[in-house]
Design an enzyme around this catalytic site. Structure first.
Site, PDB file in Angstrom:
ATOM      1  N   THR B 146       0.819  -1.215   0.000  1.00 49.46           N
ATOM      2  CA  THR B 146       0.000   0.000   0.000  1.00 49.46           C
ATOM      3  C   THR B 146       0.855   1.269   0.000  1.00 49.46           C
ATOM      4  O   THR B 146       1.962   1.297   0.513  1.00 49.46           O
ATOM      5  CB  THR B 146      -0.929   0.039   1.231  1.00 49.46           C
ATOM      6  OG1 THR B 146      -0.154  -0.196   2.388  1.00 49.46           O
ATOM      7  CG2 THR B 146      -2.007  -1.003   1.118  1.00 49.46           C
ATOM      8  N   GLY B 185       4.043  -2.967   7.754  1.00 42.26           N
ATOM      9  CA  GLY B 185       4.429  -3.538   9.039  1.00 42.26           C
ATOM     10  C   GLY B 185       5.888  -3.933   9.070  1.00 42.26           C
ATOM     11  O   GLY B 185       6.379  -4.576   8.142  1.00 42.26           O
ATOM     12  N   GLU B 431      -5.540  -7.256   4.904  1.00 44.62           N
ATOM     13  CA  GLU B 431      -5.662  -8.552   4.202  1.00 44.62           C
ATOM     14  C   GLU B 431      -6.979  -8.623   3.437  1.00 44.62           C
ATOM     15  O   GLU B 431      -7.696  -9.613   3.481  1.00 44.62           O
ATOM     16  CB  GLU B 431      -5.554  -9.731   5.176  1.00 44.62           C
ATOM     17  CG  GLU B 431      -4.290  -9.784   6.004  1.00 44.62           C
ATOM     18  CD  GLU B 431      -3.016  -9.541   5.224  1.00 44.62           C
ATOM     19  OE1 GLU B 431      -3.006  -9.795   4.009  1.00 44.62           O
ATOM     20  OE2 GLU B 431      -2.045  -9.046   5.813  1.00 44.62           O
TER      21      GLU B 431
END
Lengths: 689, 689
Positions: B146, B185, B431
């Site tokens: 992203t 992350g 997800e």
């Protein structure tokens, strides 16, 4: 033209374009929300002073721990009252400044609980001694009701206040661990005094139940805890909520206070230990109703902030489905997003407007109470409970709906919505747990039902209070129209109001029937466990719907024609969304019917979709009408000019985790782990050769 | 006897009494949940080692800021792999330890996203060079998809990877602010390498769309960021969620990487810049499905923790309505509490059991994929999406329901539920955003519908995949029984399963009919904006219901008779609660009918209440079966022995805000405010004289 802009410039162009499409005169609507141009200007003036003062700077707030946030909280509280002196703010203006501070402070808890309870219940002696100190914050108070082992049910409290006639004192005592006062706002580290709820024990041991006593907790010289008292903060709350507030615990080891420190407006103990009864049991309710009434408008403003941020962000965020201009679509252009977001905007308007009205009613009631007239109390109790249940649950749900509509970035602390969600969430539990208030609303509804059933059937106008006006549909004079038609005129707000009222009436009737059946059979009611919650929700929503109907009908008198139409549509959207939320009951009781085999609720949903489409071009105007400044919202995603990506970037750079290179922890933990892995991998590669 | 105990002793007695009433053999059910005694013992052994190691101490956790939490996170990660070496844990055991660590770590993100994507897509060359390093954490990876301006729709990403034939390199570049990688992350401060999603640009400028590239981000010598790369943490998340995880941003300024660093299992670029096509477009889906499948079981365990804490607390908490013994009632004894809490327990069982099954299916699919067989992919894609939508939304709602059932103390951070809620919440967005997955589920349902419509009407067994088995009710062979009767046998799980399947079938049929009507009229569908969400939810719940039905039927083979009955009731309760949640659709389509004028859903609710009453005596046993230790739950309200008040008290004493006397901030801010107030009050009193 817009296609040539870079993506980060485009957000500003999109925002400007959306602002230009609105057909409404924003300041006219803003004046309605603020209750007049004057109040808006006062609010702006105070806001400007605070936002220009570095003490109120918010830029480091997301990175502070509890100790730092607490210290900042008392700092801005002190500064706020300094400013009151400098700018000669009235009490109302200082109160407004406290509302605009964008932080739940220990002072808010003192002001919302201790102050009204003390001022209403203290009686003339304590008022004379402490009144000016309370009003001017020469002492800082807290209200000690709940205990570690006991919630809002004051009848179960364990703390005792035993009268000692020999010394004309009360002895405040915490006999057990579970009797420790717990959750008390501003008690942990701030308050100097507290109103303690304790069981009054008379000489001879007679337990008179819960009464209130003023107890000094900390020295006014050096703030140290007074002898016999153990006090502290109970630790952090979930989700980082109320991080600045020192919810506290306190235990009392036979602490003596003078007889005069019993709050004795409505009951007292004589020198020799005789109890003097309260003249009227309902006279003590005023304080609690103020708190609840204040929550209604406050919840509206919370929803207003969430709706503003989400609508602004969804206006400038583009995603998927490229159009003919080669750009992705604005998120707000998706009907499913409108369907979720615009009702939140609607409820913000509803609760802001109804909250103000409720405050006015409580003020009237309070004046009457002071004159010994408690006539308004029962009805105010039910309607404020009903609105409290709705504003708290719809507020949390609405803020979360708005946050989710923003997708990934909604999960950033810089969106602001997490903060509001966390701080609003406990309202469902405090000032009357919603599950407890449910029972009170149901009790009120059943009382009205039985009164109606006892009334002569020929009565032209059934004897119903406004909170139960919906029960008129059970009266012979309203027995026509057994159900609404799926093809009803959903654009007319009256369709929705009637449906919501009939739903509540049907549920109350079913509950009463089941009660009388189980009473006559001598058995337990077979009703489902959640029925009280359903009935309460339905009754509260029927009352809310009636009130929204009144608001809609009043708009032409309050706004110019175009603005009245647009706000009317917005409020009607909220009504239709309420109907949709109540469909299970409405369909269960056959109150909405369609053609055989067809989905009777389809037309309702299509009407909601249609209203959303009409409202979207007005959405930025309708949120601008809240008058929020960027300082006030403190949201990267809700900035007025739409520059959301620049905001997110700039705020990320301030994250303290980014301050060291390499990161703190690398040498001790990350490096050894990588080196170990490299050794194992080298050995594994070797083994393969 | 119990009435003589002090209130704080009584909680332990209540817990012991509740534990004694259970009629089930707890270890037998625990073995079912853990998939065998061996796995339970392994889990216990690892848990014991961690809980006895001071590195994993949790006592200061509630009071740490982000930097401290991050440092603790890398510390326990490093320690965990040290322990792996010491105790010779297998890869599976180390993975289990990571699951048991009770913290979302940067390592979890690496393991859940980077590792499966890299290992599946890297191709032989990169696997040879980096595979052992990845598996043994000699490098630490992250997965950069992203961007600041772009979400899960990879087609809109702006980052480019331009092939330079002269040097046989790719140039990774971030052309705009909005192309900054964002939310990644473990990127912010931890990762050394990343798999970057970027548009592949061939010589001549041809854009081949998104592809993946391995890029080194930080030095393996000293962890400093490599030239041309700007990287950092994006700041805190809402509600204190994922506080330890360094979600990060990255910008690339024409960073060169060798040609071989393109992940080329399914496509690659030749030395001279020619594109080599992927052999099968579906071969790349495995990684994503692993992540989704893992979420299903994980969500079950989150709900298990919340249900355990809330049921234990409500067992020992007493409130209102004193009984004949003079004690307040245990909160769990209120039917409305049972009604809210026990379905959460049911869903915990459901998702734990189905999650394990789904992992096994993905493993089978993965093996088939490796052999070039993608037959399972479409169905796995739909069923994993359906279960992901449900486990994420039902998980958040369930944890919050459990928290609210605990009243005031549920709002304490020491309850633990806030932490779980916050950390589970974003699963609805990541997800695969649930709103995006909704569309995929609907697409799958419509595809199955049209296949069914095309099948010859005489087909005995309609051609339907398991994900759309519910559509059989639209087939002539199943056209009997147009609706369920309100007096149906709700104790039989089949009643609920059929109703949920018929509901989904009716919604899909209505949607298909409306589509063909609007297609033939050439206009836009008038359907409501939220219909896709409704259909998706209904389709997913029909699939879930069918799977719960299978679980119930399998219980007699998996458990002794009594345990099978009790767990069967628990699962049936979950089914009935699903029916209740779907009542709007069920009633809209006339699938449940009662006597004229009666509420057709009343019998369902009474059945739920009845099941709850049967299950309450088993509730502590059913939660004990999760095998949680106090260290694992780290919840003051969920302690096994019921000593909740001692726990709350002890934890409050550790709050750092309590460390100084007077509180930090008193001298600078509180004292001046009190003194100012005292001066004003003195002046006011004087004026009155």
């Amino acid at each position: 033209m817009t296609t040539k802009a870079t993506p980060e410039e485009r957000t500003k162009l999109d925002m400007a374009a959306a602002r230009a499409t609105t057909s409404i005169d924003v300041p006219r609507i803003r004046d309605l929300l603020y209750d007049g141009r004057d109040k808006w200007e006062t609010s702006s003036r105070i806001l400007r002073i605070m936002s220009e003062d570095p003490v109120f700077d918010k830029s480091q707030r997301p990175f502070m721990n509890r100790q730092e946030r607490y210290k900042r909280a008392v700092k801005i509280t002190n500064r706020l009252y300094e400013l009151q002196g400098t700018h000669k703010w009235s009490t109302a203006e200082a109160r407004l400044a406290l509302d605009l501070v964008d932080e739940e402070l220990p002072m808010h808890l003192s002001a919302a609980t201790f102050e009204p309870v003390f001022m209403e219940q203290c009686g003339p002696y304590l008022r004379g001694k402490y009144g000016d100190l309370v009003i001017n914050r020469g002492i800082q108070g807290c209200y000690l009701q709940t205990e570690l082992g006991h919630g809002t049910d004051v009848g179960s409290l364990e703390t005792t206040a035993t009268y000692i006639p020999e010394t004309k004192e009360f002895e405040i005592h915490s006999p057990t661990l579970t009797s420790s006062k717990w959750w008390i706002g501003a008690l942990g580290r701030t308050a100097t005094h507290g109103v303690v709820q304790a069981k009054l024990i008379l000489p001879g041991g007679k337990d008179m139940g819960p009464h209130m006593f003023l107890v000094q907790l900390r020295s006014l010289q050096d703030h140290t805890t007074l002898p016999g008292i153990t006090v502290g903060d109970i630790g952090p709350k979930v989700l980082g909520a109320y991080v600045c507030v020192d919810n506290g615990f306190a235990r009392f080891d036979r602490v003596r206070i003078p007889r005069e420190n019993m709050l004795s407006a409505y009951s007292s103990v004589t020198d020799d230990g005789k109890y003097v009864k309260p003249p009227h049991s309902k006279l003590g309710y005023g304080g609690m109703l103020w708190v609840r009434a204040a929550l209604v408008g406050k919840g509206g403003w919370y929803m207003a902030r969430a709706a503003t941020v989400a609508i602004r962000y969804c206006t400038v965020r583009r995603q998927s489905n490229k159009g003919q201009d080669g750009l992705e679509r604005q998120v707000i252009s998706y009907p499913s997003v409108q369907y979720r977001l615009l009702p939140v905007l609607s409820y913000a308007y509803v609760f802001i407007l109804l909250g103000r009205d409720l405050m006015n009613r409580v003020a009237t009631m309070s004046t009457q109470l002071a004159a010994g007239n408690a006539a308004m109390v029962p009805e105010m109790h039910i309607t404020s409970s009903a609105l409290k249940i709705l504003v708290t649950s719809m507020g949390s749900a609405g803020i979360e709906t708005a946050r989710r509509a923003m997708g990934g970035h909604g999960f950033s602390e810089f969106s602001g919505l997490g903060r509001w969600y966390a701080d609003w969430l406990p309202t469902a539990t405090y000032e009357g747990d919603n599950y407890v208030l449910d029972l009170q609303v149901v009790r009120g509804a059943l009382k009205a039902f039985h009164a109606l059933a006892r009334a002569p059937p020929a009565t032209a106008s059934p004897p119903l209070p406004p909170s139960a006006a919906y029960l008129r549909f059970l009266h012979p004079s309203h027995s026509a129209t057994p159900h609404a038609d799926a093809g009803a005129d959903w654009a007319d707000h009256a369709t929705a109001v009637t449906l919501l009222e009939r739903r509540a009436a049907a549920l109350v009737q079913a509950r009463a029937a089941s009660e009388s059946a189980s009473a006559s059979s001598g058995g337990e009611s077979a009703l489902d466990a959640d029925m009280d919650h359903r009935i309460s929700r339905a009754a509260a929503e029927a009352y809310l719907a009636m009130r929204i109907g009144e608001l809609v009908r009043g708009l032409p008198g309050a706004l110019p024609a175009r603005e009245a139409v647009v706000v009317g549509r917005l409020l009607t959207l909220g009504l239709l969304a309420l109907v949709e939320g109540g469909l299970v009951d409405i369909l269960s009781f056959g109150l909405l019917r369609g053609a055989p085999g067809a989905d009777p609720s389809a037309a309702l949903r299509i009407a909601i979709k249609g209203l959303c489409a009409e409202l979207v071009p007005e959405a930025i105007g309708l949120t601008d009408a809240f008058g929020f400044t960027d300082w006030q919202l403190d949201s990267a995603l809700g900035v007025e000019d739409g520059s959301v990506y620049q905001q997110l970037w700039a705020r990320a750079q301030a994250e303290p985790l980014n301050a060291t290179e390499p990161v703190d922890g690398y040498k001790e933990y990350i490096k050894p782990m990588l080196e170990r892995g490299q050794r194992v991998a080298a050995a594994a590669s070797k083994a393969k050769l």
